[in-house]
Design an enzyme around this catalytic site. Structure first.
Site: not given
Length: 197
Positions: A18, A45, A138
């Site tokens: 991310s 992401h 995540d």
């Protein structure tokens, strides 16, 4: 003598990242040979409304082909797959992808946990999971799934990360096999590639 104990049993690599991971991804892809023997499945992401530019930016640096898979596409070795914007990317038994627009997980779609855990279910101990810099948790549970099923786990060294929340979530969730800087991950891929020659 390699610092990595590797063999040629692995069938796939899955990478999550991310915030702060893009430069690391670019560096890794730019060092992979065109004949790298495994599929690389990436869940990063990204902004859900920006559909263009991301694959192109990665493709400029990558010798391997980078594509966004379509629903039911078969997974082939030697390709880099990137989860499409605003879709969850799952790996299914039979080695193909499924895409869905089900609700967000960890405020994310695509959710890294989902990609990692479904890949772990399919590939079991033949999967390598890598988690890079990121600003939320995540991926932590996904790495635990990979580890629990006998796969190999790697996180980017939190001290090198722009934002260390994501690798730390994995380190807190399970025992990670290797904590590496990006340059060491590049070295890992070089060693891995040699096992298939």
């Amino acid at each position: 003598m390699s610092r990595f104990t590797l063999n040629n049993k692995y069938k796939a690599v899955v990478i999550g990242g991310s915030a702060g991971s893009f430069q690391g991804i670019v560096k890794i892809l730019s060092h992979l040979p065109s004949d790298f023997p495994l599929p690389i499945i990436m869940c990063l992401h990204r902004l859900k409304h920006v559909r263009n530019g991301f694959v192109e930016a990665l493709s400029i640096k990558s010798i391997m082909e980078v594509t966004e898979p379509y629903d039911k596409e078969n997974i082939k070795k030697g390709k880099v797959y990137l989860a499409p914007a605003n879709y969850h990317l799952c790996v299914e038994l039979g080695h193909y992808f499924s895409l869905s627009t089900e609700e967000m997980i960890n405020n994310s779609r695509p959710a890294i946990d989902l990609t990692l855990s479904t890949a772990a279910y399919v590939y079991r101990d033949k999967l390598i999971g890598i988690l890079l810099s990121g600003a939320n948790r995540d991926g932590g549970l996904g790495m635990k799934y990979i580890k629990d099923r006998g796969g190999l786990t790697i996180v980017q060294d939190p001290q090198e990360c722009m934002i260390d929340t994501m690798p730390n979530a994995a380190l807190n969730a399970t025992t990670i096999d290797h904590v590496l800087k990006v340059d060491e991950i590049v070295e890992f891929f070089t060693e891995l590639n040699k096992q298939y020659k």
